[in-house]
Write an enzyme that holds these catalytic residues in place. Structure first.
Site, PDB file in Angstrom:
ATOM      1  N   GLY A  35      47.342  38.739  43.022  1.00  0.00           N
ATOM      2  CA  GLY A  35      47.428  39.640  41.877  1.00  0.00           C
ATOM      3  C   GLY A  35      48.855  39.870  41.407  1.00  0.00           C
ATOM      4  O   GLY A  35      49.832  39.464  42.044  1.00  0.00           O
ATOM      5  N   HIS A  36      48.962  40.558  40.275  1.00  0.00           N
ATOM      6  CA  HIS A  36      50.280  40.760  39.665  1.00  0.00           C
ATOM      7  C   HIS A  36      51.153  41.682  40.515  1.00  0.00           C
ATOM      8  O   HIS A  36      50.682  42.548  41.226  1.00  0.00           O
ATOM      9  CB  HIS A  36      50.148  41.282  38.231  1.00  0.00           C
ATOM     10  CG  HIS A  36      49.405  42.574  38.100  1.00  0.00           C
ATOM     11  ND1 HIS A  36      49.017  43.085  36.884  1.00  0.00           N
ATOM     12  CD2 HIS A  36      48.967  43.468  39.009  1.00  0.00           C
ATOM     13  CE1 HIS A  36      48.396  44.226  37.055  1.00  0.00           C
ATOM     14  NE2 HIS A  36      48.357  44.481  38.339  1.00  0.00           N
ATOM     15  N   ASN A  37      52.464  41.434  40.430  1.00  0.00           N
ATOM     16  CA  ASN A  37      53.494  42.228  41.105  1.00  0.00           C
ATOM     17  C   ASN A  37      53.481  42.091  42.624  1.00  0.00           C
ATOM     18  O   ASN A  37      54.117  42.886  43.326  1.00  0.00           O
ATOM     19  CB  ASN A  37      53.379  43.720  40.736  1.00  0.00           C
ATOM     20  CG  ASN A  37      53.623  43.998  39.276  1.00  0.00           C
ATOM     21  OD1 ASN A  37      52.746  43.744  38.444  1.00  0.00           O
ATOM     22  ND2 ASN A  37      54.781  44.513  38.932  1.00  0.00           N
TER      23      ASN A  37
ATOM     24  N   SER B  24      50.347  44.381  43.335  1.00  0.00           N
ATOM     25  CA  SER B  24      51.436  45.144  43.938  1.00  0.00           C
ATOM     26  C   SER B  24      51.339  45.255  45.454  1.00  0.00           C
ATOM     27  O   SER B  24      51.761  46.243  46.049  1.00  0.00           O
ATOM     28  CB  SER B  24      51.505  46.554  43.319  1.00  0.00           C
ATOM     29  OG  SER B  24      51.721  46.473  41.928  1.00  0.00           O
TER      30      SER B  24
END
Length: 338
Positions: free
Chosen positions: A234-236, A254
């Protein structure tokens, strides 16, 4: 043809046996023939059942066999033998006539592009990198030196890939992160994902794996990270150096994964969690909280492996415990009735 002495030099091993023995190839222990070398990982093999010309074994292995090469790590030596006897060969040479390369893109020396590859404006591809058919490198993406990108990979804008990386077929790197916010009417509204994906050196990305771009900062894989097929990052997120993640694992946004973390297949990790260095996570584990120290984790929700084993031992006997409790309740009622 190689002699056993040459193979011993290649592996930096210690030879016991005939140095002039011809070695034509490498094979599994069960299938190796009289002109092939095999490696022995276990200590309890039966020599009479082995037909190989020679065996690669650990230095402390007591096995008796006519030709042995002693090494520190037989499995790594086996990998060296595979590379030696099956050297990588380019799938394509030069830039295929059907490839489309923007005039503002930069190609290093000896870059090889297969059929129908598209390279966007201001994209950069390093020396000796090979990209197979149907791949799309979006404008501004950067791919380092000596990388191998298999067919139908998509590398989006804002992606930076280091040197000596392998990306398997169908992977998508830099797709939009799954970011939405609901308005007053409860309708999910997309949050623009304008960050980057940064991938270090010597990383390997499995087939059909997806790595999402961050919202504003970066999703980062440090050096020597290895992702299996069908992994979702996933992002971050940050994946620490040397970590390996098996197939069908999903990592929410994150998440900060430490160095040298090992994840089995089908692991699920909730968002905004921290996984300490050196943690091992068993297959199908559901991680719902921070893992603050090195250990082996299993279960859903996750717990220490010993606790998980105790719980499952109790579950296996639950019917028996239930029957015994019912019997005790019955006896208590009978005593109370007297």
């Amino acid at each position: 043809m190689n002699t056993l002495m040459e193979i011993s030099f290649l592996l930096r091993g210690e030879l016991k046996g005939d140095p002039n023995t011809p070695v034509l190839g490498v094979n599994s222990l069960e299938r190796a023939g009289a002109s092939e070398i095999a490696f022995l990982a276990k200590r309890d093999a039966e020599p009479s059942a082995i037909q190989a010309a020679a065996l690669v074994v650990a230095r402390d292995n007591p096995i008796e066999y006519p030709n042995l090469v002693y090494v520190d790590d037989p499995y790594l030596a086996f990998a060296q033998l595979l590379e030696h006897f099956f050297p990588a060969r380019p799938c394509c040479t030069g830039v295929n006539d059907s490839a489309r390369v923007d005039v503002d893109a930069r190609l290093g020396q000896n870059v090889r592009l297969g059929a129908f590859v598209e390279v966007g404006a201001a994209a950069s591809i390093g020396d000796d990198t090979e990209i197979h058919s149907g791949c799309v490198v979006y404008p501004g993406a950067v791919i380092g030196r000596s990388c191998l990108v298999y067919a139908n990979v998509v590398i989006r804008e804002g992606v930076v890939i280091g040197d000596h990386c392998i990306i398997h077929a169908g992977a998508v790197i830099g797709s939009d992160g799954f970011g939405f916010s609901r308005d007053s009417g409860g309708i999910p509204r997309k949050i623009p994902q304008k960050g980057k994906v940064i991938i270090g050196d010597h990383c390997e990305i499995g087939a059909n794996t997806c790595i999402d771009r961050s919202t504003i900062e970066e999703t980062r894989l440090e050096n020597h990270v290895k992702l299996d097929n069908l992994v979702q990052v996933g992002h971050n997120c940050r994946i620490g150096s040397g970590s390996t993640i098996s197939a069908l694992t999903g990592i929410s946004g994150s998440v900060d994964v430490g160095r040298n973390v090992i994840m089995g297949g089908q692991v699920g990790i909730a968002d905004h969690l921290r996984i300490a260095d050196g943690v091992m996570i068993a297959g199908k584990t559901g991680v719902s909280g921070h893992i603050k120290k090195r250990g082996i984790i299993a279960g859903n929700p996750h717990m220490d492996l010993r606790g998980w084993r105790r719980m499952h031992a109790l579950l296996r006997n639950l019917d028996d415990y239930y029957a015994r409790i019912r019997e005790l309740e019955k006896q208590i009622k009978e005593l109370e009735a007297k």
